[in-house]
Design a protein around this motif. Structure first.
Motif, PDB file in Angstrom:
ATOM      1  N   ASN A  84      51.882  38.785  52.136  1.00  0.00           N
ATOM      2  CA  ASN A  84      50.476  38.690  51.751  1.00  0.00           C
ATOM      3  C   ASN A  84      49.833  40.054  51.530  1.00  0.00           C
ATOM      4  O   ASN A  84      48.619  40.200  51.631  1.00  0.00           O
TER       5      ASN A  84
ATOM      6  N   PHE B 205      40.340  39.410  43.896  1.00  0.00           N
ATOM      7  CA  PHE B 205      41.617  38.703  44.009  1.00  0.00           C
ATOM      8  C   PHE B 205      41.898  38.335  45.469  1.00  0.00           C
ATOM      9  O   PHE B 205      42.331  37.209  45.757  1.00  0.00           O
ATOM     10  N   THR B 206      41.623  39.263  46.378  1.00  0.00           N
ATOM     11  CA  THR B 206      41.839  39.004  47.803  1.00  0.00           C
ATOM     12  C   THR B 206      40.927  37.888  48.306  1.00  0.00           C
ATOM     13  O   THR B 206      41.348  37.018  49.077  1.00  0.00           O
TER      14      THR B 206
ATOM     15  N   ARG C  82      39.794  35.402  46.654  1.00  0.00           N
ATOM     16  CA  ARG C  82      40.218  34.113  46.105  1.00  0.00           C
ATOM     17  C   ARG C  82      41.550  33.629  46.670  1.00  0.00           C
ATOM     18  O   ARG C  82      41.785  32.422  46.758  1.00  0.00           O
ATOM     19  N   THR C  83      42.421  34.563  47.015  1.00  0.00           N
ATOM     20  CA  THR C  83      43.787  34.174  47.378  1.00  0.00           C
ATOM     21  C   THR C  83      44.171  34.481  48.825  1.00  0.00           C
ATOM     22  O   THR C  83      45.135  33.920  49.339  1.00  0.00           O
TER      23      THR C  83
ATOM     24  N   ASN D 177      53.485  36.742  44.315  1.00  0.00           N
ATOM     25  CA  ASN D 177      52.133  37.267  44.456  1.00  0.00           C
ATOM     26  C   ASN D 177      51.836  38.390  43.476  1.00  0.00           C
ATOM     27  O   ASN D 177      50.706  38.526  42.991  1.00  0.00           O
TER      28      ASN D 177
ATOM     29  N   GLN E 232      51.057  36.900  40.207  1.00  0.00           N
ATOM     30  CA  GLN E 232      49.749  36.267  40.317  1.00  0.00           C
ATOM     31  C   GLN E 232      48.642  37.306  40.184  1.00  0.00           C
ATOM     32  O   GLN E 232      47.628  37.080  39.508  1.00  0.00           O
TER      33      GLN E 232
ATOM     34  N   PHE F 286      45.921  37.649  37.180  1.00  0.00           N
ATOM     35  CA  PHE F 286      44.491  37.602  37.515  1.00  0.00           C
ATOM     36  C   PHE F 286      43.735  38.740  36.834  1.00  0.00           C
ATOM     37  O   PHE F 286      42.709  38.517  36.181  1.00  0.00           O
TER      38      PHE F 286
END
Length: 289
Positions: A35, A57-58, A60-61, A250, A253, A257
């Protein structure tokens, strides 16, 4: 011109020390955990909004992104050694980096390569040929291009000398440049511009500060988002993420993004690939111009 205070210098030194320690102690395998993503690369993207995009981004994910400003070479070295997950380039990777080392580039934007002069210089426009003649030493006095009768002081930053897609658009090789001084960082270009009214240089659009430099139009066209989209401004740089091997999980992703929803948090003068008709959204393993 002293626009960086002693306090700011101390803060900058502490920041550099902290970054050095971080890079030194990062495990040689990608990221701290599943993560966490570590990005390192050219400063124009860092200061152009990547930090804000990474923070969103952090949110949201839940995946944390550590962004470390450095340079194109540090980004390449980082992904090759496994110390970082994703790097940032403002030029095209070399063929050997792609074909032999497995670098994959995901271009998500274009940024203008901007000609800058001292704010006291009356010049507002140069032709592309005049720019080439100035940097090659054919033109040595400002009066030759409509300015004052003063010798021109050329400042260059000939970074990534063995890569394409940046200052080589002005002149194709370092040997063609006749500069008064070659500097290492964009910040050094800004500092040199402030020292003399007769200086000229080039810098990425994201690093422009109108308090310290004046942007010159080229062929009557001002560098901007619109002039990149309609291709009337002549010089631009590819802004890319890079990974070793195909981006997955990730990291992919995060790249997707920033290339789409995250562009709202990036610099308004950058042109994203999906804003230009016919542009590819990534360039894995090949150059595209």
């Amino acid at each position: 011109m002293n626009f960086i205070s002693k306090t700011n210098w101390r803060e900058l030194i502490l920041f550099i020390i902290s970054v050095t320690l971080l890079i030194s102690f990062v495990t040689p395998y990608p990221a701290y955990s599943e993560n966490v993503i570590i990005w390192n690369g050219e400063r124009a993207t860092y200061y152009g909004g990547l930090v804000s995009a990474a923070e969103e981004f952090t949110k949201r994910t839940g995946i944390k992104v550590i962004t470390i400003p450095g340079g194109c070479s540090s980004g390449v070295k980082g992904v090759l050694t496994g110390k970082i997950d994703v790097g940032g380039l403002c030029c095209f990777p070399k063929d050997d980096e792609i074909n032999k080392l497995g670098i994959r580039a995901y271009q998500y934007a274009w940024e203008a390569l901007v000609i800058v002069i001292n704010t006291a210089n009356p010049i507002t426009n140069l032709s592309s040929q005049q720019v080439k003649d100035i940097f090659s030493g054919k033109v040595t006095n400002w009066k030759e291009v409509g300015g004052k009768d003063n010798p021109i002081k050329v400042i260059t930053r000939l970074h990534c000398k063995d890569r394409e897609g940046h200052w080589r658009q002005i002149l194709p090789d370092t040997s063609f440049f006749k500069s008064s001084k070659d500097v290492k960082e964009d910040q050094d270009v800004l500092l040199e511009m402030g020292k003399s009214p007769d200086t000229i240089g080039f810098i990425s659009m994201n690093m422009i500060n109108p308090k310290f430099v004046k942007v010159v139009s080229v062929n009557g066209v001002k560098p901007s988002k619109s002039s990149l989209i309609d291709r009337t401004y002549p010089w631009k740089m590819p802004i890319s993420f890079i990974t070793r091997g195909e981006a997955k999980g990730n990291v992919r992703q995060f790249i997707d993004f920033v290339s789409h929803e995250g562009k709202a948090y990036m610099n308004k003068d950058m042109v994203f690939m999906d804003e230009i008709k016919g542009e590819s959204k990534k360039i894995p393993g090949k150059k595209k111009q």
